[in-house]
Enzyme design. Sequence first.
Site, PDB file in Angstrom:
ATOM      1  N   HIS A 193       0.830  -1.202   0.000  1.00 42.66           N
ATOM      2  CA  HIS A 193       0.000   0.000   0.000  1.00 42.66           C
ATOM      3  C   HIS A 193       0.868   1.257   0.000  1.00 42.66           C
ATOM      4  O   HIS A 193       0.436   2.308  -0.473  1.00 42.66           O
ATOM      5  CB  HIS A 193      -0.901   0.040   1.241  1.00 42.66           C
ATOM      6  N   ASP A 262      -4.870  -6.297  -7.385  1.00 45.40           N
ATOM      7  CA  ASP A 262      -5.092  -5.497  -6.189  1.00 45.40           C
ATOM      8  C   ASP A 262      -5.295  -4.051  -6.636  1.00 45.40           C
ATOM      9  O   ASP A 262      -5.097  -3.708  -7.825  1.00 45.40           O
ATOM     10  CB  ASP A 262      -3.892  -5.634  -5.239  1.00 45.40           C
TER      11      ASP A 262
END
Length: 496
Positions: A193, A262
């Site tokens: 992230h 993702d």
Amino acid sequence: MIRDAHGPGALSESLDEAAHRCLVAGFDGTTAVPDTLKRLVDRGLGGVILFTRNIRDADQVRELTGTLRELRPDLLVAIDNEGGGIGHLVGAGAPEVPGNQALGAADDPALTAACADALAGHLATLGITVSYAPVADLQHRPENPIVRTRSFGADPDLVSRHLRAWIAATEARGIASCAKHFPGHGGTVTDSHHETAVDPRPYGELDLAPFRAAVDAGVPMLMSAHVVFPALDPDHPATLSPRILGDLLRGRLGFDGVLVSDALEMKAIADRYGEAAGARIALAAGADQVIVAVPHLETTLACRDAVLDALGSGELARERIEEAAARVRRLAQRYATPPAVVAPWDADAGPEAARRAVRSRGGLPSPVPGAYVVDLFPPPHPALNWGGEDLLTEVRTLDPAATGTALTSEPGEAVVAEVLRAAAGRPLVVAVCDSGLYAWQGRVRDALLAARPDAVLVSTGLPEAAALCSYGRGRANLRAVAEVLAGSPPTAGSAL
């Protein structure tokens, strides 16, 4: 013919629709659907992903998913739904299940199946038919900042048997499961992230066994990892790698379901490539859908335009997008429509799994009624943990005489001294959550234990030595620990 305003060439209506099938979009709102999203759906958008920002209560979610399907019945409506502290449906009455690490500690696949069944049954009642779960990653590096209690464990055989149980139970509900993050995020020490993550191990040491098990179990979807694997492709993260998505996943593992990326706004992709280029490269590499989870639809449009432009110029092969869209259509035929009738699920399965996990390490401390509880934990991860539960609240629910404090950052020495004063003459409980990653917790814990060696130590993250371990911070996990501390055995047949 449809000509996109941003693309150099003309695309047929069927190819334009195919390109839109390859996108999954996040958006803002709990009732109204933004006009931009409506236009994307009209042109064939493959799916939407819901987050806490889209959830108010169960009736509202049902109305929202119904509105989305009125726009197009084969739209896939998805959500991250791992259980434990990882979920977005608390406001909609989500079943309380403890999360994967606790399920692995209890190590009863039937109990895992019952928890997965509860989560999937709840999704079905809300009109959500795609669950981006379960996590198939192994947790075997203590420095790993992102997998941790989201994983069933470190042993590939244990993880594989729980994956099979989860996938079968979810499938039985008519909900699409999605094993993630291929080919494994557990060998990294970086959260993708925030930055590029690398797994430096040789091929023979990579964590492929759980994904093989998921494929063999018939999982309809896999999600790729934004992780670089030099042993497989030193130049690209898995999401953008034809070697990993094509040669390995499609070739060696034989997966023919939908491969979804993702989220593209994660910095491992966004900072190095940009979301738009990431979408184009991922689809060219073998992904069937790419997720743009941020609610800013201009980012989704930029990704869409990059794909259309690449199709128009020939940089992205028509055949690749048609192949991907065909897989998404097959998935939608099977899962887009929620079941008309939803059978009840076992509301006690999650609480029972949480209790069994707490007891899995053997001896338990004696109850400490009237305790002073110090709960140390990091702030919730913005992409994952939305509950914000704390141990003190759960203990006080069972033992109103308890008191204490919850801390998400390092306090000063004066605060530690005040805690010791407040805890004088009463039991002290010190709870940490992954103190190996968050050194401030270790310092506070050590200061308190130095003054109070009789304190009860609790771990609400990965298990720590000499601690009462919950294996997670979901409400079910914390309540199971609270029952031990308060000496309050559950009533037979009761749910948390």
